[in-house]
Motif scaffolding. Structure first.
Motif, PDB file in Angstrom:
ATOM      1  N   THR A   1     -26.667-116.098 -22.390  1.00  0.00           N
ATOM      2  CA  THR A   1     -27.130-114.889 -21.727  1.00  0.00           C
ATOM      3  C   THR A   1     -26.555-114.784 -20.332  1.00  0.00           C
ATOM      4  O   THR A   1     -26.129-113.717 -19.898  1.00  0.00           O
ATOM      5  N   HIS A   2     -26.553-115.895 -19.625  1.00  0.00           N
ATOM      6  CA  HIS A   2     -25.989-115.890 -18.276  1.00  0.00           C
ATOM      7  C   HIS A   2     -24.535-115.462 -18.302  1.00  0.00           C
ATOM      8  O   HIS A   2     -24.091-114.642 -17.508  1.00  0.00           O
ATOM      9  N   GLN A   3     -23.770-115.980 -19.285  1.00  0.00           N
ATOM     10  CA  GLN A   3     -22.357-115.587 -19.392  1.00  0.00           C
ATOM     11  C   GLN A   3     -22.242-114.112 -19.750  1.00  0.00           C
ATOM     12  O   GLN A   3     -21.411-113.391 -19.215  1.00  0.00           O
ATOM     13  N   ASP A   4     -23.100-113.649 -20.670  1.00  0.00           N
ATOM     14  CA  ASP A   4     -23.013-112.269 -21.136  1.00  0.00           C
ATOM     15  C   ASP A   4     -23.285-111.267 -20.030  1.00  0.00           C
ATOM     16  O   ASP A   4     -22.628-110.238 -19.927  1.00  0.00           O
ATOM     17  N   ILE A   5     -24.291-111.571 -19.178  1.00  0.00           N
ATOM     18  CA  ILE A   5     -24.740-110.534 -18.265  1.00  0.00           C
ATOM     19  C   ILE A   5     -24.395-110.776 -16.817  1.00  0.00           C
ATOM     20  O   ILE A   5     -24.641-109.924 -15.976  1.00  0.00           O
ATOM     21  N   THR A   6     -23.829-111.948 -16.515  1.00  0.00           N
ATOM     22  CA  THR A   6     -23.495-112.194 -15.111  1.00  0.00           C
ATOM     23  C   THR A   6     -22.093-112.694 -14.894  1.00  0.00           C
ATOM     24  O   THR A   6     -21.699-112.950 -13.771  1.00  0.00           O
ATOM     25  N   SER A   7     -21.276-112.870 -15.949  1.00  0.00           N
ATOM     26  CA  SER A   7     -19.934-113.421 -15.764  1.00  0.00           C
ATOM     27  C   SER A   7     -19.018-112.394 -15.140  1.00  0.00           C
ATOM     28  O   SER A   7     -19.300-111.213 -15.116  1.00  0.00           O
ATOM     29  N   GLY A   8     -17.852-112.876 -14.674  1.00  0.00           N
ATOM     30  CA  GLY A   8     -16.876-111.985 -14.076  1.00  0.00           C
ATOM     31  C   GLY A   8     -16.628-112.329 -12.640  1.00  0.00           C
ATOM     32  O   GLY A   8     -17.417-112.991 -11.993  1.00  0.00           O
ATOM     33  N   GLU A   9     -15.510-111.885 -12.123  1.00  0.00           N
ATOM     34  CA  GLU A   9     -15.138-112.166 -10.735  1.00  0.00           C
ATOM     35  C   GLU A   9     -16.016-111.361  -9.783  1.00  0.00           C
ATOM     36  O   GLU A   9     -16.314-110.185 -10.023  1.00  0.00           O
ATOM     37  N   LYS A  10     -16.432-112.009  -8.688  1.00  0.00           N
ATOM     38  CA  LYS A  10     -17.194-111.304  -7.669  1.00  0.00           C
ATOM     39  C   LYS A  10     -16.253-110.500  -6.788  1.00  0.00           C
ATOM     40  O   LYS A  10     -15.130-110.900  -6.529  1.00  0.00           O
TER      41      LYS A  10
ATOM     42  N   SER B   1     -14.732-108.898  -3.360  1.00  0.00           N
ATOM     43  CA  SER B   1     -14.473-109.528  -2.073  1.00  0.00           C
ATOM     44  C   SER B   1     -15.476-109.052  -1.046  1.00  0.00           C
ATOM     45  O   SER B   1     -16.206-108.103  -1.241  1.00  0.00           O
ATOM     46  N   GLY B   2     -15.493-109.730   0.115  1.00  0.00           N
ATOM     47  CA  GLY B   2     -16.403-109.358   1.174  1.00  0.00           C
ATOM     48  C   GLY B   2     -17.581-110.292   1.240  1.00  0.00           C
ATOM     49  O   GLY B   2     -17.673-111.255   0.515  1.00  0.00           O
ATOM     50  N   LEU B   3     -18.536-109.979   2.108  1.00  0.00           N
ATOM     51  CA  LEU B   3     -19.690-110.841   2.324  1.00  0.00           C
ATOM     52  C   LEU B   3     -20.602-110.763   1.127  1.00  0.00           C
ATOM     53  O   LEU B   3     -21.033-109.709   0.711  1.00  0.00           O
ATOM     54  N   LYS B   4     -20.931-111.938   0.559  1.00  0.00           N
ATOM     55  CA  LYS B   4     -21.821-111.998  -0.587  1.00  0.00           C
ATOM     56  C   LYS B   4     -23.178-112.518  -0.142  1.00  0.00           C
ATOM     57  O   LYS B   4     -23.342-113.056   0.942  1.00  0.00           O
ATOM     58  N   THR B   5     -24.132-112.410  -1.069  1.00  0.00           N
ATOM     59  CA  THR B   5     -25.417-113.025  -0.775  1.00  0.00           C
ATOM     60  C   THR B   5     -25.255-114.517  -0.768  1.00  0.00           C
ATOM     61  O   THR B   5     -24.320-115.074  -1.339  1.00  0.00           O
ATOM     62  N   LEU B   6     -26.183-115.193  -0.132  1.00  0.00           N
ATOM     63  CA  LEU B   6     -26.160-116.660  -0.088  1.00  0.00           C
ATOM     64  C   LEU B   6     -26.125-117.233  -1.493  1.00  0.00           C
ATOM     65  O   LEU B   6     -25.443-118.218  -1.757  1.00  0.00           O
ATOM     66  N   ALA B   7     -26.841-116.594  -2.408  1.00  0.00           N
ATOM     67  CA  ALA B   7     -26.887-117.115  -3.772  1.00  0.00           C
ATOM     68  C   ALA B   7     -25.512-117.229  -4.387  1.00  0.00           C
ATOM     69  O   ALA B   7     -25.226-118.152  -5.131  1.00  0.00           O
ATOM     70  N   GLN B   8     -24.630-116.293  -4.079  1.00  0.00           N
ATOM     71  CA  GLN B   8     -23.319-116.267  -4.718  1.00  0.00           C
ATOM     72  C   GLN B   8     -22.347-117.253  -4.108  1.00  0.00           C
ATOM     73  O   GLN B   8     -21.255-117.431  -4.630  1.00  0.00           O
TER      74      GLN B   8
ATOM     75  N   LEU C   1     -23.245-104.945 -10.779  1.00  0.00           N
ATOM     76  CA  LEU C   1     -22.655-103.891  -9.950  1.00  0.00           C
ATOM     77  C   LEU C   1     -21.776-104.486  -8.862  1.00  0.00           C
ATOM     78  O   LEU C   1     -20.720-103.943  -8.527  1.00  0.00           O
ATOM     79  N   ASP C   2     -22.192-105.609  -8.318  1.00  0.00           N
ATOM     80  CA  ASP C   2     -21.409-106.257  -7.268  1.00  0.00           C
ATOM     81  C   ASP C   2     -20.066-106.731  -7.811  1.00  0.00           C
ATOM     82  O   ASP C   2     -19.077-106.771  -7.088  1.00  0.00           O
ATOM     83  N   SER C   3     -20.024-107.074  -9.096  1.00  0.00           N
ATOM     84  CA  SER C   3     -18.777-107.538  -9.698  1.00  0.00           C
ATOM     85  C   SER C   3     -17.857-106.386 -10.081  1.00  0.00           C
ATOM     86  O   SER C   3     -16.712-106.606 -10.493  1.00  0.00           O
ATOM     87  N   GLY C   4     -18.367-105.163  -9.990  1.00  0.00           N
ATOM     88  CA  GLY C   4     -17.543-104.010 -10.333  1.00  0.00           C
ATOM     89  C   GLY C   4     -17.537-103.670 -11.804  1.00  0.00           C
ATOM     90  O   GLY C   4     -16.762-102.807 -12.236  1.00  0.00           O
ATOM     91  N   ARG C   5     -18.396-104.330 -12.584  1.00  0.00           N
ATOM     92  CA  ARG C   5     -18.437-104.045 -14.020  1.00  0.00           C
ATOM     93  C   ARG C   5     -19.511-103.018 -14.332  1.00  0.00           C
ATOM     94  O   ARG C   5     -20.486-102.881 -13.601  1.00  0.00           O
TER      95      ARG C   5
END
Length: 456
Positions: free
Chosen positions: A12-21, A23-30, A88-92
């Motif tokens: 599930t993590h791969q399905d819904i959160t994978s992909g390149e982040k 550029s720019g300032l990200k949250t601490l989590a990322q 959304l942050d990943s652009g997908r």
């Protein structure tokens, strides 16, 4: 009723959160690779099902019942919101709402099942372990602990909630490692097949750590200038050999020359000009002068590991451990260790004192004898003291994370562990390859054996 779920937490993590982040300032989590997904869901407000964790507050509709525990609708909504931010942050593009809801629901169910299993297995995370993990996350984020706390607060996550979520992840990771690895079987035939394969040969190929100095010579240099550069290279070798000096001292001695290091590289990743020479050198050895189009080079093989030559320095050591406990603090434990050390200096028998005083129950019966140990197996303070203690010498009391130690070095030896090293690499690679399949099987068994009632 029992609901069949389609995704494991990993899938599930791969399905819904994978992909390149982006550029720019990200949250601490990322920014934290080791806990990337954990930190991404810190603000979800998820809690654990047993008494040692924050109790759930059933203030809204029940989304699912998992055995005797529940997942609230607000938890699902919070997780969905966070996953949307990531996507959304990943652009997908976002998947359809019902698909995303199902995937998140599946994920929360599998998390809950693993936490329930961890509770039954008695898995606990100590405050010391948790503090160390939090400190490591802060360090990997390039922050002090105070900066880390401030960054969390700026993102709307309390430090207490962050610690709780990290603790969850540590528990899940530990139950997976304990139970899934136990299910993985690796045969001798699999090990030998891997070692004989091209992939296996590449994995166990030796790695080299090299220091080098270059005396540059331009393409238009006169014969006299070329000869002078060659003499300078020979002078470097002479100084290096006679003084047995460190590379840093050598580089400082010849500041006009180019110097550098190549850290832990396999032969195919070393410049071809150096590779043939390095492959025939022994650890600590200097090369002869090597000529190239840009000048003359001198190499030193600083270290080598792997291949058929994997020498481990081992020490036969015994110790006495005095732990702080509920009736004595660290300073009182140190005082006991100091008193025992004085008795040893006055001629007391080490083994007898260890049998009657050490808090290391595993070695007490053997008079504190730990057998043959390498530094890699030990906590840093113990390894450092052991390394700096001479044969038959008794160290002064020193502290580790376990308490106060006194050690005595009995013997030292060098042992070629190449065969064991190669087999360990093979088993580790095979285990990693099998782990995901076995994890999926285990998670599916958890779901098949559980009562799961999804109400959304």
């Amino acid at each position: 009723m029992t609901i069949k779920l389609n995704h494991s937490i990993h899938q599930t993590h791969q399905d819904i959160t994978s992909g390149e982040k982006s550029s720019g300032l990200k949250t601490l989590a990322q920014t934290v690779s080791a806990f990337a997904f954990s930190m991404a869901i810190l603000t979800s407000g998820l809690t654990l099902s047993n008494d040692s964790y924050a109790a759930k507050q059933p203030l809204d509709r029940v989304a699912a019942q998992i055995n005797n525990d529940i997942i609230m609708e607000s938890e699902v909504i919070d997780r969905i919101d966070l996953v949307k931010v990531q996507i959304l942050d990943s652009g997908r593009p976002l998947p359809p709402e019902h698909v995303l809801t199902q995937q998140v629901m599946d994920q929360l169910v599998v998390e809950e099942l693993q936490l329930q299993m961890a509770q039954r297995a008695g898995i606990r995370i100590s405050d010391q372990e948790l503090n160390q993990s939090v400190a490591n996350i802060a360090k990997k984020s390039g922050m002090t602990l105070e900066q880390f706390k401030g960054a969390l607060e700026a993102e709307g996550t309390s430090y207490a909630n962050a610690r709780e979520q990290i603790k969850r992840e540590m528990i899940v990771s530990r139950i997976r490692q304990n139970l899934v690895n136990r299910r993985i079987k690796i045969t001798d035939q699999e090990v030998q097949a891997f070692l004989g394969s091209d992939e296996g040969k590449e994995k166990i190929a030796p790695e080299y750590k090299i220091a080098h100095i270059t005396i540059p010579v331009s393409a238009s240099a006169s014969p006299e200038a070329v000869a002078d550069a060659h003499k300078k290279a020979q002078a470097v070798i002479k100084f290096w050999r006679q003084k047995a000096t460190s590379f840093e001292t050598l580089a400082a001695k010849f500041p006009d020359y180019r110097s550098g290091t190549i850290g832990w590289a396999k032969i195919q990743n070393i410049p071809s000009l150096f590779a043939e020479t390095i492959s025939t050198m022994k650890k600590g050895e200097l090369s002869d002068v090597i000529k190239s189009d840009i000048g003359y080079h001198v190499l030193k093989l600083e270290d080598k590991q792997g291949g058929d030559d994997f020498i481990i320095e081992k020490t036969h050591v015994r110790h006495i451990l005095i732990k702080p406990n509920i009736i004595r603090d660290s300073s009182q434990a140190k005082q006991i260790a100091d008193d025992l050390y004085q008795k040893l200096m006055d001629g007391a028998d080490f083994a007898n004192l260890a049998r009657t005083h050490t808090d290391d129950t595993g070695s007490a019966v053997n008079g504190g004898d730990l057998g043959w140990m390498s530094g890699e197996e030990l906590v840093p303070s113990f390894a450092k003291t052991m390394h700096n203690t001479k044969i038959d010498e008794i160290s002064k009391p020193f502290e580790s994370q376990f308490g106060w130690h006194i050690l005595q070095v009995l013997e030292r030896k060098s042992e070629n562990m190449a065969s064991q090293y190669q087999k360990a690499i093979a088993k580790n690679f095979i285990r990693k390859r099998k782990f995901q399949d076995e994890l999926e099987n285990w998670l599916q068994e958890l779901k098949d054996e559980a009562y799961i009632d999804v109400k959304l």
